[in-house]
Scaffold this motif. Structure first.
Motif, PDB file in Angstrom:
ATOM      1  N   PRO A 230       2.263   4.582   3.249  1.00 34.09           N
ATOM      2  CA  PRO A 230       2.554   3.153   3.129  1.00 34.09           C
ATOM      3  C   PRO A 230       2.113   2.351   4.355  1.00 34.09           C
ATOM      4  N   MET A 231       1.688   3.040   5.411  1.00 34.50           N
ATOM      5  CA  MET A 231       1.238   2.332   6.604  1.00 34.50           C
ATOM      6  C   MET A 231      -0.284   2.311   6.706  1.00 34.50           C
ATOM      7  N   GLY A 232      -0.965   2.864   5.698  1.00 37.82           N
ATOM      8  CA  GLY A 232      -2.427   2.847   5.721  1.00 37.82           C
ATOM      9  C   GLY A 232      -3.014   3.773   6.767  1.00 37.82           C
TER      10      GLY A 232
ATOM     11  N   GLU B 237      -4.102   7.901   8.003  1.00 38.72           N
ATOM     12  CA  GLU B 237      -4.716   9.069   7.371  1.00 38.72           C
ATOM     13  C   GLU B 237      -3.941  10.314   7.798  1.00 38.72           C
TER      14      GLU B 237
ATOM     15  N   ALA C  42      -7.051  13.827  -0.338  1.00 38.61           N
ATOM     16  CA  ALA C  42      -6.813  12.434   0.062  1.00 38.61           C
ATOM     17  C   ALA C  42      -5.581  11.826  -0.602  1.00 38.61           C
ATOM     18  N   LYS C  43      -4.756  12.666  -1.196  1.00 34.32           N
ATOM     19  CA  LYS C  43      -3.535  12.115  -1.791  1.00 34.32           C
ATOM     20  C   LYS C  43      -2.597  11.570  -0.714  1.00 34.32           C
TER      21      LYS C  43
ATOM     22  N   LYS D 128       9.742  -2.546   7.162  1.00 27.52           N
ATOM     23  CA  LYS D 128       8.449  -3.228   7.040  1.00 27.52           C
ATOM     24  C   LYS D 128       8.030  -3.339   5.584  1.00 27.52           C
ATOM     25  N   GLN D 129       8.302  -2.283   4.813  1.00 29.75           N
ATOM     26  CA  GLN D 129       7.918  -2.308   3.396  1.00 29.75           C
ATOM     27  C   GLN D 129       8.735  -3.352   2.643  1.00 29.75           C
TER      28      GLN D 129
ATOM     29  N   VAL E 206      -3.560  10.144   2.035  1.00 29.43           N
ATOM     30  CA  VAL E 206      -4.096   8.846   2.473  1.00 29.43           C
ATOM     31  C   VAL E 206      -3.658   7.773   1.475  1.00 29.43           C
ATOM     32  N   GLN E 207      -3.704   8.136   0.187  1.00 27.38           N
ATOM     33  CA  GLN E 207      -3.284   7.155  -0.822  1.00 27.38           C
ATOM     34  C   GLN E 207      -1.781   6.898  -0.779  1.00 27.38           C
TER      35      GLN E 207
ATOM     36  N   ILE F 101       0.820  -1.217   0.000  1.00 30.34           N
ATOM     37  CA  ILE F 101       0.000   0.000   0.000  1.00 30.34           C
ATOM     38  C   ILE F 101       0.851   1.264   0.000  1.00 30.34           C
TER      39      ILE F 101
ATOM     40  N   ALA G 220       7.504  -6.842   3.413  1.00 26.32           N
ATOM     41  CA  ALA G 220       6.239  -7.102   2.714  1.00 26.32           C
ATOM     42  C   ALA G 220       6.491  -7.317   1.227  1.00 26.32           C
TER      43      ALA G 220
ATOM     44  N   GLN H  21       3.139  -9.014   6.404  1.00 26.17           N
ATOM     45  CA  GLN H  21       3.113  -7.671   6.964  1.00 26.17           C
ATOM     46  C   GLN H  21       3.407  -7.714   8.457  1.00 26.17           C
ATOM     47  N   VAL H  22       4.405  -6.946   8.854  1.00 26.06           N
ATOM     48  CA  VAL H  22       4.743  -6.853  10.272  1.00 26.06           C
ATOM     49  C   VAL H  22       3.560  -6.211  10.999  1.00 26.06           C
TER      50      VAL H  22
END
Lengths: 324, 323, 449
Positions: free
Chosen positions: C379-381, C383, C372-373, C240-241, C375-376, C6, C244, C250-251
């Motif tokens: 990488p940790m999901g 906000e 919301a860019k 973490k990335q 949020v996209q 993500i 994954a 995913q840690v």
């Protein structure tokens, strides 16, 4: 006609139903509370500033009512009057505390403390402080982004655009301590409030050695100890290259003010002692200084610093007088 | 050293994105529809659009300058986007003073009362449009014929209205006209293909993601399909009814340009899908059973109201969270 | 092509010093060695003013398990052990050594011969790594021996060598892989032996095809070592990335650790340092530092002794450009801006990046448009718009509920923000406060148990 009747009927039924539900819920979840809490809360200022250490005035009132001993509790905003009223109402003895005011202990204005870099991040002292030492060579001084001003709920603090330092309006300050907590550098101190807002304090918190301080700031305390020696009341201590005036011992005699080579000791609300009798006044002060120097010959660093300090003092003094 | 040393927390580089660039892209995406609409309805389209844009920008400037007394940000083109979108929701034959009122309501009430860009809960252009629709219904629902000139201003009925009020069947509509815009309707909503071209442009520029528009249109199509199915054996109707509803009225304009408005749509992809389904369902309900032939603007405004709630409860998938 | 699941952004990579072979940098006349060059407790000084030291001699000892040894980077006389300003102008304990010649402590193998054979037990390997003071050289400076000590009940399944170097500008890992490929391979096999795993994955982003090809060729001779090319995407080099991307696992959120999914990640330069520590008994006293920037005349990769002043590196790379500059310890996404250029190179300094002109300053912030860019991009999901706002409003409790502690401070949100908001400035502040609250709560609850 029929529609009208139905509408009125439905509305009435709905209303009655809602009333019944509300009543049942209110009964079921009713909380018994000491009615005195409400009364005490009304006596408190209602600023919810947290200066007392509680989340708000309601929590403070709760503690005042419930605790046996309220000597530890104090509302800095309402002050002694409010506390006395609350204590009288509750039949407890009122806590005593002297009036205080917030004091900004940094004199490193834009003119005296040159900027060496420019902070470009979010304008917050906390953010700058967690990143680095600051925009000037002094790692202890005011960062100037106004976290204290934002923290003050009483409008007692403002930034002086000329000096870049916060200014306290002692008449508005309630000594709630929010600015003390907000300042990441620990510059602001709650100090005893004298009549007519007079004050004498060391306007510097730098623990750096004298030479380092002088390189970074012309108004810093270099820890020379002259003020300590001149003070007749033992109110001044020098520790970690930094002088501190204990407000409880200080008698506002102002001798230290003229003694300070960098002007780090600030005098508020009073005229300084006249400069002319400085020479005779300095002599008796110098005598005990000599004895202490004899007692403590270990202070090799201090003696090395002194001549430099006096040198710059004589250089800076005339210009300072002009500006004042 | 002849250097001024700067210090800031990381990151120290920034993408080329900016609010102005995004708004410029939206305006560019709306241009094809504007061109087609001008070809269809004549020069008055351009006149109305320019008037609307100028009014929006001027109102925003005046409010920021004299009421907010703050820095002026009309340069970010957001008022231009609102102006174009408002114009696209009006018939080409609209009198000029209605445009001015609409622009005022859109900017002053729909946007600036809430604090300006990014803080308004409802799409400003739609606030303006719905205000006009309720205040001046006759002006707002008489559409000129697509003849290339505003000659016969009071005779057209949109395909939606025609089908709704039983004038024609959905199978009898000319789909080619609907794709190219040769139908009566609001200025910006008639040219389906031009609007879709803009959609592709927005996707390519990564201004929006496909989720909200596709869920709205998809929901509408599925809803229409089910309704057609429920109405009994219809043969071609099963496919034409959904196609008709997706192409007719302001479905594409609303789904691509209005529902995706940043500040009034959810922050997460999942939230966007919920929001899109809501808009699709409400639109179809109003179209089929409501008293208006078109429900897109009402549906978007209603779902705009739910956005804070969606944002509060619909969270993105956290990295490493248990499934 | 593999990548993480993500978020992420794609900053232009600006690897200006990609082709610059590593040059050995002149020894400093005076080296300043901070006692805290790693995460954890500062080391305890073992020398005093006036002591003579040799290169590689232990001068400060790890204060606890979570700490690391520090060795003299130059030979000479200790002139001071006192507080000196670091790169951020904050004073910290440093040992100052005046250099005299270049005499190494006995027992260190200084030859360039490759030593492939390693017959030590895992405990012996770990001891040598610990003795050499190896820490994570990608910038996080986590003590390597701590990372390699697998807690009881956990088992390592994957060894991942991090050759991603997703930070723009930096090329020190890239050059290390090209110039110390064999050493890297041996280092990886030593780590495999230590951890008892059969396979090692070397993750490299696709913008380094020469390193991928070279290491692939070498890996044919080392059983179990595999090169995994990855799609170019920041922050792929985040631990973490990277896990994954390579394993698909995913840690879990904090306090979850990589070992919870059986992964151990080691930076490429650190792996070479492990090789040198174990096979050559050479402590970590020098490292490769990229000195780069659009305004630098000669972007370079230098092999530098720790304690060398940053200013001398800048000088060698052509000097600071005139006008507005920002000097970063590290790359532009996560590096720390410096104010004191006389401060020394430390173990975690993978590069010095100089941004100049418009790049030195941030653009002025404007209002959030809720695009919301961020949020996209996260990488940790998370906000970012929300947690940044909550941190700004000091709503710590809600901030904790929004999982601010998961933030890895990669800066994707702020990088992508069209309104130029200082999102991460506030988030980082909020994260620190929330972590403090969590620690205080744990401390308050601990004695009761």
């Amino acid at each position: 006609m029929e529609i009208l009747i139905y509408t009125i009927l439905t509305l009435c039924v709905l209303g009655v139903l809602a009333a019944v539900i509300l009543y049942v819920v209110a009964q079921k979840f009713r909380v018994e509370e000491d009615p005195r809490i409400d009364e005490v809360e009304k006596m408190l200022p209602g600023a919810n500033c947290g200066g007392c250490g509680f989340a708000g005035c309601r929590a403070m009132a709760d503690a005042l009512v419930k605790r046996e001993d309220i000597s530890e509790l104090y509302c800095p905003v309402g002050g002694a009057d409010t506390m006395k009223r609350c204590a009288d109402y509750l039949g407890k003895s009122a806590p005593q505390k002297e009036a205080q005011t917030a004091t900004v202990r940094c004199g490193g204005s834009c003119a005296k403390r040159p900027r060496t870099n420019r902070f470009d991040g979010a304008k917050s002292c906390a953010i700058a402080a967690s990143l680095y030492a600051g925009e000037t060579g002094c790692a202890y001084g005011c960062l100037g982004f106004g976290d204290c001003v934002k923290a003050c709920q009483f409008g007692a603090l403002s930034m002086d655009p000329e000096t870049g330092l916060p200014v306290v309006d002692p008449d508005k300050c309630t000594a709630c301590g929010a600015c003390v907590k907000a300042c990441p550098k620990g510059i602001i101190e709650l100090r005893k409030r004298w009549p007519k807002n007079r004050a004498v304090y060391v306007s510097c918190v730098s623990k750096d050695k004298g030479a380092v301080v002088m390189k970074a700031c012309k108004a810093g305390c270099i820890g020379c100890g002259k003020c300590e020696k001149v003070c007749a009341f033992g109110a001044i201590t020098v520790e970690n290259n930094l002088a501190y005036i204990d407000p409880r011992k200080c008698k506002l005699c102002r001798k230290c003010v003229n003694e300070c080579p960098t002007g780090a000791i600030r005098l508020v609300g009073m005229d300084p002692l006249p400069r002319e009798p400085k020479q005779p006044a300095a002599k008796p002060a110098a005598a005990p200084a000599a004895t202490t120097a004899e007692k403590g010959p270990a202070a090799g660093v201090a003696t090395a610093v002194k001549p430099v300090a006096e040198d710059t003092a004589t250089k800076t003094r005339p210009s300072e007088q002009k500006s004042e | 050293m002849a250097n001024q040393l700067f210090v800031a927390p990381s990151p120290h580089v920034h993408s080329a994105e900016s609010t102005t660039k995004i708004m410029r892209d939206v305006v560019i995406a709306l241009l094809p529809a504007l061109v087609v609409s001008t070809l269809v309805f004549g020069w008055s389209v351009l006149a109305v659009t320019v008037l609307s844009v100028v009014c929006c920008v001027v109102f925003e400037y005046l409010i920021q300058r004299f009421l907010f007394r703050g820095s002026c940000t009309v340069g970010n083109l957001s008022a231009v986007v609102t102006g174009v979108l408002l114009a696209f929701n009006l018939p080409a034959s609209i009198p000029w003073w209605i445009v001015v009122i609409g622009a005022f309501v859109a900017i002053a009430i729909g946007k600036m009362t809430f604090g300006g860009l990014g803080k308004n809960p409802f799409n400003p252009a739609l606030v303006g449009r719905v205000f006009l629709l309720i205040a001046y219904p006759s002006y707002m629902t008489s559409f000129p014929q697509p003849t290339g000139a505003v000659a016969d201003a009071f005779s057209g009925a949109t395909p939606l209205a025609a089908v709704k009020f039983g004038a024609v069947s959905a199978t009898a509509v000319d789909y080619q006209d609907m794709l190219f815009g040769s139908i009566p309707g609001s200025m910006g909503e008639v040219a389906a293909l031009a609007l879709l071209a803009g959609f592709v442009y927005l996707l390519w520029r990564r201004v929006i993601t496909w989720h909200i528009p596709v869920t709205i249109l998809g929901t509408m199509a599925v809803f229409a399909f089910l309704v057609a199915l429920g109405r009994g054996p219809g043969g071609a109707m099963l496919y034409e009814f959904p196609a008709f509803h997706v192409l007719a009225g302001g479905a594409i304009l609303g789904a691509v340009y209005m529902a995706t408005d940043y500040s009034t749509s959810p922050m997460t992809i999942r939230g966007g899908v919920i929001y899109g389904i809501g808009i699709g369902v409400i639109t179809m309900c109003i179209r089929l059973w409501g008293s208006y032939p078109e429900g897109m603007s009402f549906a978007i405004l209603l779902m705009n109201a739910t956005v804070p709630l969606i944002n509060r409860y619909v969270k993105p998938k956290r990295f490493g969270a248990k499934k | 092509m593999k990548t993480f699941p993500i978020g992420g952004v794609h900053p232009s990579d600006n690897k200006l010093s990609r082709g610059a072979a590593v040059e050995r940098f002149a020894l400093p006349d005076v080296a300043q060695v901070p006692l805290s060059q790693h995460i954890g407790a500062p080391a305890v000084a073992k020398v005093a003013k006036g002591d003579k030291v040799l290169v590689g001699q232990l001068i400060a000892e790890a204060a606890s398990f979570m700490s690391a040894n520090i060795h003299a980077p130059v030979s000479g006389t200790v002139t001071a052990v006192d507080m000196q300003p670091n790169g951020q102008g904050v004073r910290q304990m440093m040992i100052t050594i005046k250099r005299e010649g270049d005499d190494w402590a006995p027992g260190i193998d200084l030859s360039n011969d490759l030593v492939r054979e390693c017959n030590l037990t895992p405990a012996e390997i770990l001891d040598r790594i610990k003795a050499a003071g190896v820490v994570g050289m990608g910038g996080a400076t986590f003590p390597t021996h701590v990372k390699l000590s697998i807690p009881a009940g956990k088992k390592a399944e994957y060894l991942i060598i991090n050759g991603v170097e997703c930070e723009p500008y930096l090329t020190s890992d890239h050059r290390t892989m090209l110039e110390k490929g064999e050493e890297l391979m041996v280092g990886a096999t030593i780590l495999m032996r230590l951890l008892g795993v059969k396979r090692a994955h070397i993750g490299i982003e696709n913008n380094k095809p020469d390193a991928i090809a070279f290491l692939r060729e070498l890996s044919k001779h080392y059983a179990g070592v595999e090169v995994v090319p990855l799609k170019v995407r920041y922050p792929q080099g985040g631990e973490k990335q990277l896990i994954a991307a390579i394993t698909g696992r995913q840690v879990p959120p904090p306090p979850g650790l990589p070992i919870d999914v059986g992964a151990v990640v080691c930076n490429a330069s650190t792996t070479v340092a492990v090789y040198e520590a174990v096979q050559k008994r050479k402590p970590l006293v020098e490292r490769i530092v990229t000195v780069t920037g659009r305004g630098m005349k000669k972007p370079s990769n230098f092999l530098v002794r720790m304690g060398t002043p940053v200013a001398s590196l800048l000088e060698a790379a052509g000097g600071l450009p005139d006008g507005d500059v920002k000097v970063l310890n590290g790359g532009p996404m996560m590096g720390r801006a410096m104010v004191n250029l006389a401060s020394p190179v430390t173990k975690g300094c993978s590069g010095i990046t100089v941004l100049n002109g418009v790049g030195a300053r941030r653009a002025p912030e404007s209002a959030c448009i809720k695009c919301a860019k961020c949020v996209q991009a996260c990488p940790m999901g998370l906000e970012p718009y929300l947690i940044s706002k909550l941190a700004r409003k000091q709503m710590w409790e809600r901030l904790e509920n929004e999982e601010v502690t998961s933030c890895i401070e990669c800066g994707c949100c702020q990088f992508t923000c069209p309104a130029d908001l200082p999102l991460l400035d506030y988030i980082r502040q909020g994260k620190q406060r929330v972590m403090g609250i969590i620690r205080a709560r744990a401390a308050a609850n601990a004695p009761r148990k």
